[in-house]
Design a protein around this motif. Structure first.
Motif, PDB file in Angstrom:
ATOM      1  N   THR A 320       0.808  -1.219   0.000  1.00  0.00           N
ATOM      2  CA  THR A 320       0.000   0.000   0.000  1.00  0.00           C
ATOM      3  C   THR A 320       0.845   1.275   0.000  1.00  0.00           C
ATOM      4  O   THR A 320       0.586   2.181  -0.814  1.00  0.00           O
ATOM      5  CB  THR A 320      -0.981  -0.002   1.187  1.00  0.00           C
ATOM      6  N   PRO A 321       1.853   1.425   0.863  1.00  0.00           N
ATOM      7  CA  PRO A 321       2.637   2.666   0.823  1.00  0.00           C
ATOM      8  C   PRO A 321       3.299   2.911  -0.534  1.00  0.00           C
ATOM      9  O   PRO A 321       3.315   4.046  -1.019  1.00  0.00           O
ATOM     10  CB  PRO A 321       3.683   2.463   1.927  1.00  0.00           C
ATOM     11  N   THR A 322       3.832   1.857  -1.152  1.00  0.00           N
ATOM     12  CA  THR A 322       4.494   2.046  -2.440  1.00  0.00           C
ATOM     13  C   THR A 322       3.494   2.376  -3.534  1.00  0.00           C
ATOM     14  O   THR A 322       3.766   3.203  -4.418  1.00  0.00           O
ATOM     15  CB  THR A 322       5.309   0.786  -2.810  1.00  0.00           C
ATOM     16  N   LEU A 323       2.319   1.761  -3.494  1.00  0.00           N
ATOM     17  CA  LEU A 323       1.286   2.091  -4.471  1.00  0.00           C
ATOM     18  C   LEU A 323       0.842   3.539  -4.307  1.00  0.00           C
ATOM     19  O   LEU A 323       0.683   4.272  -5.299  1.00  0.00           O
ATOM     20  CB  LEU A 323       0.102   1.144  -4.328  1.00  0.00           C
ATOM     21  N   VAL A 324       0.632   3.984  -3.075  1.00  0.00           N
ATOM     22  CA  VAL A 324       0.292   5.389  -2.826  1.00  0.00           C
ATOM     23  C   VAL A 324       1.380   6.302  -3.384  1.00  0.00           C
ATOM     24  O   VAL A 324       1.088   7.327  -4.030  1.00  0.00           O
ATOM     25  CB  VAL A 324       0.098   5.628  -1.315  1.00  0.00           C
ATOM     26  N   HIS A 325       2.633   5.936  -3.153  1.00  0.00           N
ATOM     27  CA  HIS A 325       3.785   6.712  -3.623  1.00  0.00           C
ATOM     28  C   HIS A 325       3.781   6.845  -5.154  1.00  0.00           C
ATOM     29  O   HIS A 325       3.861   7.954  -5.690  1.00  0.00           O
ATOM     30  CB  HIS A 325       5.062   6.015  -3.139  1.00  0.00           C
ATOM     31  N   GLU A 326       3.690   5.715  -5.844  1.00  0.00           N
ATOM     32  CA  GLU A 326       3.795   5.756  -7.306  1.00  0.00           C
ATOM     33  C   GLU A 326       2.574   6.413  -7.953  1.00  0.00           C
ATOM     34  O   GLU A 326       2.686   7.083  -8.977  1.00  0.00           O
ATOM     35  CB  GLU A 326       4.014   4.348  -7.863  1.00  0.00           C
ATOM     36  N   LEU A 327       1.403   6.229  -7.376  1.00  0.00           N
ATOM     37  CA  LEU A 327       0.222   6.911  -7.922  1.00  0.00           C
ATOM     38  C   LEU A 327       0.289   8.410  -7.653  1.00  0.00           C
ATOM     39  O   LEU A 327      -0.156   9.215  -8.482  1.00  0.00           O
ATOM     40  CB  LEU A 327      -1.056   6.315  -7.335  1.00  0.00           C
ATOM     41  N   ALA A 328       0.862   8.820  -6.519  1.00  0.00           N
ATOM     42  CA  ALA A 328       1.034  10.256  -6.256  1.00  0.00           C
ATOM     43  C   ALA A 328       1.949  10.900  -7.284  1.00  0.00           C
ATOM     44  O   ALA A 328       1.791  12.081  -7.615  1.00  0.00           O
ATOM     45  CB  ALA A 328       1.581  10.465  -4.839  1.00  0.00           C
ATOM     46  N   HIS A 329       2.890  10.139  -7.789  1.00  0.00           N
ATOM     47  CA  HIS A 329       3.783  10.656  -8.837  1.00  0.00           C
ATOM     48  C   HIS A 329       3.010  11.094 -10.088  1.00  0.00           C
ATOM     49  O   HIS A 329       3.534  11.880 -10.881  1.00  0.00           O
ATOM     50  CB  HIS A 329       4.786   9.583  -9.240  1.00  0.00           C
ATOM     51  N   GLN A 330       1.820  10.579 -10.282  1.00  0.00           N
ATOM     52  CA  GLN A 330       1.082  10.978 -11.480  1.00  0.00           C
ATOM     53  C   GLN A 330       0.833  12.486 -11.460  1.00  0.00           C
ATOM     54  O   GLN A 330       0.800  13.122 -12.518  1.00  0.00           O
ATOM     55  CB  GLN A 330      -0.231  10.206 -11.587  1.00  0.00           C
ATOM     56  N   TRP A 331       0.676  13.055 -10.281  1.00  0.00           N
ATOM     57  CA  TRP A 331       0.606  14.513 -10.121  1.00  0.00           C
ATOM     58  C   TRP A 331       2.002  15.120 -10.066  1.00  0.00           C
ATOM     59  O   TRP A 331       2.297  16.080 -10.769  1.00  0.00           O
ATOM     60  CB  TRP A 331      -0.137  14.861  -8.835  1.00  0.00           C
ATOM     61  N   TYR A 332       2.843  14.542  -9.190  1.00  0.00           N
ATOM     62  CA  TYR A 332       4.139  15.125  -8.849  1.00  0.00           C
ATOM     63  C   TYR A 332       5.263  14.325  -9.505  1.00  0.00           C
ATOM     64  O   TYR A 332       5.724  13.322  -8.972  1.00  0.00           O
ATOM     65  CB  TYR A 332       4.328  15.126  -7.329  1.00  0.00           C
ATOM     66  N   GLY A 333       5.654  14.740 -10.686  1.00  0.00           N
ATOM     67  CA  GLY A 333       6.711  14.048 -11.424  1.00  0.00           C
ATOM     68  C   GLY A 333       6.280  13.703 -12.819  1.00  0.00           C
ATOM     69  O   GLY A 333       7.047  13.853 -13.778  1.00  0.00           O
ATOM     70  N   ASP A 334       5.024  13.221 -12.967  1.00  0.00           N
ATOM     71  CA  ASP A 334       4.529  12.848 -14.289  1.00  0.00           C
ATOM     72  C   ASP A 334       3.817  14.025 -14.960  1.00  0.00           C
ATOM     73  O   ASP A 334       4.175  14.422 -16.067  1.00  0.00           O
ATOM     74  CB  ASP A 334       3.595  11.640 -14.185  1.00  0.00           C
ATOM     75  N   SER A 335       2.814  14.598 -14.290  1.00  0.00           N
ATOM     76  CA  SER A 335       2.174  15.790 -14.834  1.00  0.00           C
ATOM     77  C   SER A 335       3.102  16.996 -14.697  1.00  0.00           C
ATOM     78  O   SER A 335       3.413  17.668 -15.685  1.00  0.00           O
ATOM     79  CB  SER A 335       0.843  16.056 -14.146  1.00  0.00           C
ATOM     80  N   VAL A 336       3.572  17.270 -13.473  1.00  0.00           N
ATOM     81  CA  VAL A 336       4.608  18.290 -13.276  1.00  0.00           C
ATOM     82  C   VAL A 336       5.947  17.563 -13.255  1.00  0.00           C
ATOM     83  O   VAL A 336       6.259  16.868 -12.296  1.00  0.00           O
ATOM     84  CB  VAL A 336       4.427  19.055 -11.950  1.00  0.00           C
ATOM     85  N   SER A 337       6.717  17.711 -14.302  1.00  0.00           N
ATOM     86  CA  SER A 337       7.978  16.972 -14.430  1.00  0.00           C
ATOM     87  C   SER A 337       9.170  17.873 -14.118  1.00  0.00           C
ATOM     88  O   SER A 337       9.078  19.097 -14.239  1.00  0.00           O
ATOM     89  CB  SER A 337       8.116  16.414 -15.856  1.00  0.00           C
ATOM     90  N   PRO A 338      10.285  17.282 -13.720  1.00  0.00           N
ATOM     91  CA  PRO A 338      11.462  18.094 -13.388  1.00  0.00           C
ATOM     92  C   PRO A 338      12.057  18.747 -14.632  1.00  0.00           C
ATOM     93  O   PRO A 338      12.220  18.100 -15.673  1.00  0.00           O
ATOM     94  CB  PRO A 338      12.432  17.079 -12.780  1.00  0.00           C
ATOM     95  N   ALA A 339      12.392  20.021 -14.515  1.00  0.00           N
ATOM     96  CA  ALA A 339      13.011  20.727 -15.647  1.00  0.00           C
ATOM     97  C   ALA A 339      14.415  20.200 -15.914  1.00  0.00           C
ATOM     98  O   ALA A 339      14.875  20.174 -17.059  1.00  0.00           O
ATOM     99  CB  ALA A 339      13.046  22.230 -15.376  1.00  0.00           C
ATOM    100  N   THR A 340      15.116  19.798 -14.855  1.00  0.00           N
ATOM    101  CA  THR A 340      16.398  19.101 -14.970  1.00  0.00           C
ATOM    102  C   THR A 340      16.401  18.000 -13.922  1.00  0.00           C
ATOM    103  O   THR A 340      15.570  17.972 -13.005  1.00  0.00           O
ATOM    104  CB  THR A 340      17.600  20.036 -14.720  1.00  0.00           C
ATOM    105  N   TRP A 341      17.374  17.105 -14.014  1.00  0.00           N
ATOM    106  CA  TRP A 341      17.431  16.021 -13.033  1.00  0.00           C
ATOM    107  C   TRP A 341      17.840  16.519 -11.654  1.00  0.00           C
ATOM    108  O   TRP A 341      17.674  15.809 -10.662  1.00  0.00           O
ATOM    109  CB  TRP A 341      18.349  14.913 -13.526  1.00  0.00           C
ATOM    110  N   LYS A 342      18.332  17.748 -11.561  1.00  0.00           N
ATOM    111  CA  LYS A 342      18.625  18.326 -10.252  1.00  0.00           C
ATOM    112  C   LYS A 342      17.347  18.586  -9.467  1.00  0.00           C
ATOM    113  O   LYS A 342      17.372  18.693  -8.238  1.00  0.00           O
ATOM    114  CB  LYS A 342      19.406  19.625 -10.426  1.00  0.00           C
ATOM    115  N   ASP A 343      16.216  18.686 -10.167  1.00  0.00           N
ATOM    116  CA  ASP A 343      14.929  18.978  -9.530  1.00  0.00           C
ATOM    117  C   ASP A 343      14.160  17.719  -9.130  1.00  0.00           C
ATOM    118  O   ASP A 343      12.968  17.791  -8.818  1.00  0.00           O
ATOM    119  CB  ASP A 343      14.078  19.822 -10.485  1.00  0.00           C
ATOM    120  N   ILE A 344      14.828  16.566  -9.102  1.00  0.00           N
ATOM    121  CA  ILE A 344      14.154  15.293  -8.871  1.00  0.00           C
ATOM    122  C   ILE A 344      13.501  15.227  -7.487  1.00  0.00           C
ATOM    123  O   ILE A 344      12.531  14.491  -7.282  1.00  0.00           O
ATOM    124  CB  ILE A 344      15.148  14.116  -9.068  1.00  0.00           C
ATOM    125  N   TRP A 345      13.977  16.017  -6.526  1.00  0.00           N
ATOM    126  CA  TRP A 345      13.362  15.974  -5.188  1.00  0.00           C
ATOM    127  C   TRP A 345      11.900  16.411  -5.253  1.00  0.00           C
ATOM    128  O   TRP A 345      11.095  15.980  -4.407  1.00  0.00           O
ATOM    129  CB  TRP A 345      14.138  16.849  -4.202  1.00  0.00           C
TER     130      TRP A 345
END
Length: 473
Positions: A320-345
């Motif tokens: 469950t925690p990992t599924l919550v994590h990866e689905l949250a990425h759909q907003w944070y990382g997938d829709s809003v993506s890092p401009a450079t890899w320095k912004d990965i946090w």
């Protein structure tokens, strides 16, 4: 991502055009009107300076692929629609391994040069700044597995019954040519033909799936929303699949699991609509037209990855925690993506904080307690989350745990009402775009109504030293 578990010439016209630019091949343009210059071979990313390419912006990839698991051979045709951002005499694509058989630009043969992972195309005529153009590259071969600096495997991963293609941070160049930097996002159509007995699963919405007279099956997957190439995925193998809908029936949910782990993962896969409901309530409107998951055997992949609309998990990390994590990425990382890899946090800090919020709501674990636990972990203080030391650090504890600590400190400073406004407003402001750390700090300050957040940035986001104690808010 969650890594805690962690040229030979072809036939016909193409033969005449496969030549080395270094040897003076200049294409078939008139020469008199030459005015363009080559696009940059790399975007000078802080950790991958040669990744991506300059001079153009891709709007769409149409990939037509055929894969034979028995031989490991991939046959591909990549049609790339882009707009020139300068007058172009030549441009580069990122491609690792594989053999290029021919290329055209706007239907005319283009000269081709290979140098390492750089594929250079010189069109017959220069391309004017602002003009849309279409490049087509045909290629084949045995795709490569890429070993990252932290030891993780990506690119093309052969499995017992097929293959798995994953791309964070650089692996997508192992299976199709493109502008493989997260700053250049595009829509995708991925058409895949595989032998009888196996299935191809990719991002987005399944448009069609048809069996041919030879027994092979061709699947067509469509991703209308922009996607960074590192989030493109392809899973080929024997799968047990399920379908459902989420978010009031508006979003189709397709999951696929290796038969060896299908039964064990079935109950949690069925909870994806429920978790999406919770995340949409907290993070705002779900940004994509589809959702789902792919669950593989542990021998096939060693980490979970937030591939757009359809994250990939090894069975041992499908909790469950990992599924919550990866689905949250759909907003944070997938829709809003890092401009450079320095912004990965910005990807991993938000996804980790989503785990803390879920535990707060459903496991009676206040986010403050998760914050204090992360604070006590000395590994989280190895470097500032906004300044990884090298590419080897992109998926280390400070990016995840201290990144989440930054968000909790914002929450402590601005209060819950403003903080949850930020959680929802940030992915809305940069929906389907890219953003930097400076974009984020400026956005938070604009919402924080003049509150001084310099201590949050100086100590928690950029600071080198661990504070004496964890603030209690």
């Amino acid at each position: 991502m969650n890594r805690h578990s962690r040229l030979r010439a072809g036939a016909g016209a193409a033969t005449a055009v496969l030549c080395l630019l270094a040897a003076g091949c200049s294409g078939s343009g008139s020469g008199a009107g030459v005015h363009g210059t080559p696009g940059a071979a790399g975007l000078r990313d802080p950790y991958f300076p040669k990744l991506g390419n300059g001079g153009y912006d891709v709007s769409h990839y149409a990939l037509t692929l055929a894969y034979d698991p028995a031989s490991g051979r991939l046959d591909g045709r990549a049609e790339i629609t882009a707009k020139a951002t300068q007058d172009l005499s030549a441009f580069n694509l990122d491609l690792a391994g594989l053999t290029v058989r021919g290329a055209t630009v706007d239907g005319a043969p283009a000269a081709v040069n290979r140098a390492g992972n750089e594929l250079t195309l010189r069109p017959r005529d220069d391309i004017d700044e602002g003009a849309e153009f279409r490049a087509v590259v045909t290629y084949d071969g045995l795709p490569q597995t890429i070993t990252d600096s932290d030891g993780s495997k990506e690119g093309w991963l052969k499995t017992a019954d097929g293959a798995l293609a994953l791309g964070e941070p650089t692996g997508s160049m192992a299976w199709f040519p493109g502008n493989h930097h997260p700053s250049d996002k595009a829509s995708y159509d991925i058409t895949v033909t595989v032998p009888a007995g196996v299935r191809a699963v990719s991002n987005g919405v399944l448009g069609s799936e048809k069996k041919g007279p030879d027994g092979r099956t061709t699947s067509v997957w469509h991703s209308a929303e922009p996607m960074a190439s590192y989030l493109a995925m392809l899973a080929i193998g024997r799968y047990d699949t399920t379908t459902a809908t989420a978010l009031g029936g508006k979003v189709p949910v397709l999951t696929a699991a290796d038969p060896a782990v299908a039964a064990k993962s079935a109950a949690l896969r069925a909870r994806i609509p429920e978790i999406l409901d919770w995340e949409q309530e907290n993070f705002g409107t779900y940004p994509f037209a589809a959702s789902g998951a792919v669950v593989e055997r542990d021998d096939d992949v060693g980490y979970a990855l937030e591939t757009q609309t359809r994250p990939v998990f090894p069975a041992s990390s499908f909790d469950t925690p990992t599924l919550v994590h990866e689905l949250a990425h759909q907003w944070y990382g997938d829709s809003v993506s890092p401009a450079t890899w320095k912004d990965i946090w910005l990807n991993e800090g938000f996804a980790t904080y989503a785990e803390w919020l879920y535990a707060e709501d459903f496991a009676h674990t206040p986010a403050q307690k998760s914050f204090e636990k992360a604070f006590a972990d000395d590994d989280a203080w190895a470097f500032p989350p906004a300044a990884p030391r090298s590419s080897e650090d992109l998926f280390a504890a400070p990016v995840y745990q201290r990144g989440a600590m930054v968000l909790h400190r914002i929450r402590q400073e601005v209060g819950d009402d403003t903080f949850f406004e930020i959680l929802e407003g940030w992915p809305a402001r940069y929906r389907h775009a890219t953003a930097t750390t400076k974009d984020f700090t400026a956005y938070v300050e604009s919402v924080a109504d003049g509150r001084d957040l310099s201590e949050v940035w100086d100590v928690w986001l950029y600071g080198e030293e661990k504070p004496d104690k964890a603030p209690t808010g």
